[in-house]
Motif scaffolding. Sequence first.
Motif, mmCIF file in Angstrom:
data_model
loop_
_atom_site.group_PDB
_atom_site.id
_atom_site.type_symbol
_atom_site.label_atom_id
_atom_site.label_comp_id
_atom_site.label_asym_id
_atom_site.label_seq_id
_atom_site.Cartn_x
_atom_site.Cartn_y
_atom_site.Cartn_z
ATOM 1 N N UNK A 357 0.829 -1.216 0.000
ATOM 2 C CA UNK A 357 0.000 0.000 0.000
ATOM 3 C C UNK A 357 0.862 1.265 0.000
ATOM 4 N N UNK A 358 1.919 1.258 0.817
ATOM 5 C CA UNK A 358 2.792 2.433 0.882
ATOM 6 C C UNK A 358 3.501 2.679 -0.440
ATOM 7 N N UNK A 359 3.972 1.564 -1.069
ATOM 8 C CA UNK A 359 4.632 1.723 -2.359
ATOM 9 C C UNK A 359 3.651 2.219 -3.413
ATOM 10 N N UNK A 360 2.399 1.760 -3.347
ATOM 11 C CA UNK A 360 1.384 2.241 -4.284
ATOM 12 C C UNK A 360 1.141 3.746 -4.098
ATOM 13 N N UNK A 361 1.008 4.135 -2.840
ATOM 14 C CA UNK A 361 0.795 5.571 -2.579
ATOM 15 C C UNK A 361 2.006 6.401 -3.018
ATOM 16 N N UNK A 362 3.217 5.871 -2.822
ATOM 17 C CA UNK A 362 4.433 6.588 -3.245
ATOM 18 C C UNK A 362 4.447 6.759 -4.758
ATOM 19 N N UNK A 363 4.081 5.728 -5.491
ATOM 20 C CA UNK A 363 4.070 5.811 -6.953
ATOM 21 C C UNK A 363 3.006 6.803 -7.441
ATOM 22 N N UNK A 364 1.843 6.815 -6.775
ATOM 23 C CA UNK A 364 0.766 7.723 -7.208
ATOM 24 C C UNK A 364 1.071 9.182 -6.882
ATOM 25 N N UNK A 365 1.906 9.396 -5.873
ATOM 26 C CA UNK A 365 2.221 10.790 -5.474
ATOM 27 C C UNK A 365 3.339 11.401 -6.297
ATOM 28 N N UNK A 366 4.094 10.616 -7.048
ATOM 29 C CA UNK A 366 5.188 11.153 -7.846
ATOM 30 C C UNK A 366 4.639 11.911 -9.053
ATOM 31 N N UNK A 367 5.363 13.018 -9.416
ATOM 32 C CA UNK A 367 4.976 13.866 -10.532
ATOM 33 C C UNK A 367 6.170 14.060 -11.451
ATOM 34 N N UNK A 368 5.934 14.369 -12.736
ATOM 35 C CA UNK A 368 7.044 14.640 -13.662
ATOM 36 C C UNK A 368 7.874 15.837 -13.181
ATOM 37 N N UNK A 369 9.124 15.870 -13.606
ATOM 38 C CA UNK A 369 10.049 16.924 -13.213
ATOM 39 C C UNK A 369 9.540 18.282 -13.700
ATOM 40 N N UNK A 370 9.520 19.274 -12.828
ATOM 41 C CA UNK A 370 9.109 20.637 -13.166
ATOM 42 C C UNK A 370 7.663 20.934 -12.888
ATOM 43 N N UNK A 371 6.835 19.905 -12.666
ATOM 44 C CA UNK A 371 5.408 20.143 -12.428
ATOM 45 C C UNK A 371 5.197 20.876 -11.115
ATOM 46 N N UNK A 372 5.873 20.407 -10.077
ATOM 47 C CA UNK A 372 5.716 21.055 -8.768
ATOM 48 C C UNK A 372 6.250 22.485 -8.777
ATOM 49 N N UNK A 373 7.371 22.712 -9.509
ATOM 50 C CA UNK A 373 7.936 24.067 -9.578
ATOM 51 C C UNK A 373 6.963 25.009 -10.289
ATOM 52 N N UNK A 374 6.386 24.519 -11.397
ATOM 53 C CA UNK A 374 5.425 25.356 -12.116
ATOM 54 C C UNK A 374 4.182 25.604 -11.276
ATOM 55 N N UNK A 375 3.742 24.572 -10.553
ATOM 56 C CA UNK A 375 2.573 24.751 -9.701
ATOM 57 C C UNK A 375 2.838 25.771 -8.602
ATOM 58 N N UNK A 376 4.049 25.730 -8.031
ATOM 59 C CA UNK A 376 4.392 26.712 -6.990
ATOM 60 C C UNK A 376 4.428 28.127 -7.576
ATOM 61 N N UNK A 377 4.979 28.283 -8.812
ATOM 62 C CA UNK A 377 5.028 29.605 -9.443
ATOM 63 C C UNK A 377 3.625 30.142 -9.712
ATOM 64 N N UNK A 378 2.732 29.275 -10.202
ATOM 65 C CA UNK A 378 1.359 29.705 -10.436
ATOM 66 C C UNK A 378 0.670 30.093 -9.139
ATOM 67 N N UNK A 379 0.946 29.321 -8.084
ATOM 68 C CA UNK A 379 0.343 29.620 -6.781
ATOM 69 C C UNK A 379 0.867 30.948 -6.245
ATOM 70 N N UNK A 380 2.183 31.195 -6.398
ATOM 71 C CA UNK A 380 2.771 32.450 -5.910
ATOM 72 C C UNK A 380 2.202 33.642 -6.659
ATOM 73 N N UNK A 381 2.024 33.515 -7.969
ATOM 74 C CA UNK A 381 1.446 34.605 -8.755
ATOM 75 C C UNK A 381 0.006 34.886 -8.330
ATOM 76 N N UNK A 382 -0.762 33.821 -8.104
ATOM 77 C CA UNK A 382 -2.144 34.012 -7.644
ATOM 78 C C UNK A 382 -2.170 34.699 -6.285
ATOM 79 N N UNK A 383 -1.255 34.303 -5.409
ATOM 80 C CA UNK A 383 -1.171 34.912 -4.079
ATOM 81 C C UNK A 383 -0.856 36.399 -4.176
ATOM 82 N N UNK A 384 0.118 36.746 -5.056
ATOM 83 C CA UNK A 384 0.486 38.148 -5.197
ATOM 84 C C UNK A 384 -0.669 38.982 -5.729
#
Length: 585
Positions: A357-384
């Motif tokens: 179960x833990x390995x399944x959850x770990x695999x489902x939580x992984x994202x392609x490289x750069x997705x989290x960075x772009x999501x953080x940038x979009x979130x920061x812009x919305x916040x500003x």
Amino acid sequence: MTSDSKDSNESSNQSSSEVYRELVDIKELFKSIFRQKIVCISVFGVVTLYSFFSAITRKPTWEGEFQVVLVDSSGTELAGPTRFGGLGGGVLSGKRTIFTEMKILESPMVLLPVFNFYKDQKSLLSVNKEQDLSGIKYRKWIKKIRIKKEDDTSVLTVTYRDVEKGLVLPVIKKLAGTYQAYSGRDKKRGFAKTLKYLDEQIDIYKAKSEASLSASQIFGMENDLSPLMPNEAPGDRDIREYKFQGRTDSSFAELNPEYQRLKAAWDVKRIEKQLKILDASKDINETSLYFIGQARGLTEFGNFSSRLSKLDVMLASYSSRFKPNDIAIRNVQRERNILITEFITSMRQYLEAKLFDAKSRLASAERPKGVLIKHRALTREANRDVTILASLESDRQRLLLDQAKESAPWELISIPTMKDWQVGPSKRSTVYTGVIAGFVAGCASALAADRLKGILYSLNEINSLISPKLLAKLSANATRDWDEDINLLAKYYEGSNKNVDSISVIPVGNISKKQIELFSKKFSVSLKNTKLIVSEDFTNAVNSKKQLLLIGNGFVTRSEIKALNQKLSLVQNPITEWVAIESDV
């Protein structure tokens, strides 16, 4: 004699000579005025008579005034300053000094309506209703207004003067109303300009914040990401509350894939370590089983613990009554070992399921490289964008509040009134001024007239205009005293110039023939071995060994001195001396 004493003597002599020259210049000045006394008296009389006539015929001047304070009750700021924080702050917070305000109050921008009112009132009061008022100029009318700042205060005293008594009070009232209207207009314009700016910015940031929030949400849904990251920057909580009203921090964190990934990775490592310990241990005691059984979700641990406790009680009871090899004791021990083996097997199966179960959850939580960075940038812009929008809306509310509270900053502390007495002109001061002006004008006219005649009356001035050296001064009014000076002059020429056989005397200017003949006669008598030639012709004069110029003040003009200098520049043997016939003119 020491050097200090020499210096002091030289400075004393120099100061004495300067005083002497000043006295001589003053004396020449008075002589010049006296020579043109008719011009001086004439000009003095005309100016004085004009002052008498002006004092009699000039209309009286009337004055009105009022006082205004340029600060409001809240402070010392001018021209409608309003302060508030945020992006809108400072639009109305600029200060203008009281001297700047005084200059603005004198400008046509403020006073032109008063000037037009003045012309309308003058037309109404005029006897001739068709009088042409186009000749009244603003630049001349503005001189009737005086604005004075009272010392150490922000109070201005405004006065208006006019020879038309009926115009003073209406104009001063109009002036007071115009100043108050100007101060309110300036403040209203400032508020309107700032409010327009804030409304424009609010519209812009409303659209930007909606677009940035939508972009952040769509990107999060497409990549199975929550709108925010768990490690929020300052102000991110505003967006969370904006999009997720009612959620707690823990429930929000569980929605975040980064949190889930880290939790799953930690669970994998923990379960793998537990399995490794479980497989490596051949003999596990009850204490180890107790701690392993604390794994979350193992509901069988309670039943196992109670059954194991009952078997332990039975084993203890049988051990006290039977021998160790008794069949009852062996049965209890066998049952106990079977129970522990079953529990360990169940525990392994449970941990392997949790690991899966833990390995399944770990695999489902992984994202392609750069997705989290772009999501953080979009979130920061919305916040500003949301933060700026909230700041602009807050500034707009403060501005409206300040506008509702503001009152006119320019308070009249005295009503516009006209004085009961005339403030001018004073007949006595007009006459005194005319007398003084006439005296000055008369003296100046006399000096100018004397200067225009071009006659040189000062020997010092003549000496400064020519290069030859002055040898002697002969008084025209005391010819009997000439003998001594002429004898010394003759000894000078015969003693220093032994080879001089002739001297030419050259008269310059309109010297009288009597004075020329008298000088020639006395000079010839004093000269023993030298021939004296008197000639105004430079051609004949230059044939002599020495030449001597004879010049008299009051008998020569500047143009004649100029012509003399031109002739001297053409003579091969320069003429180096001259004698002055000094007249008391």
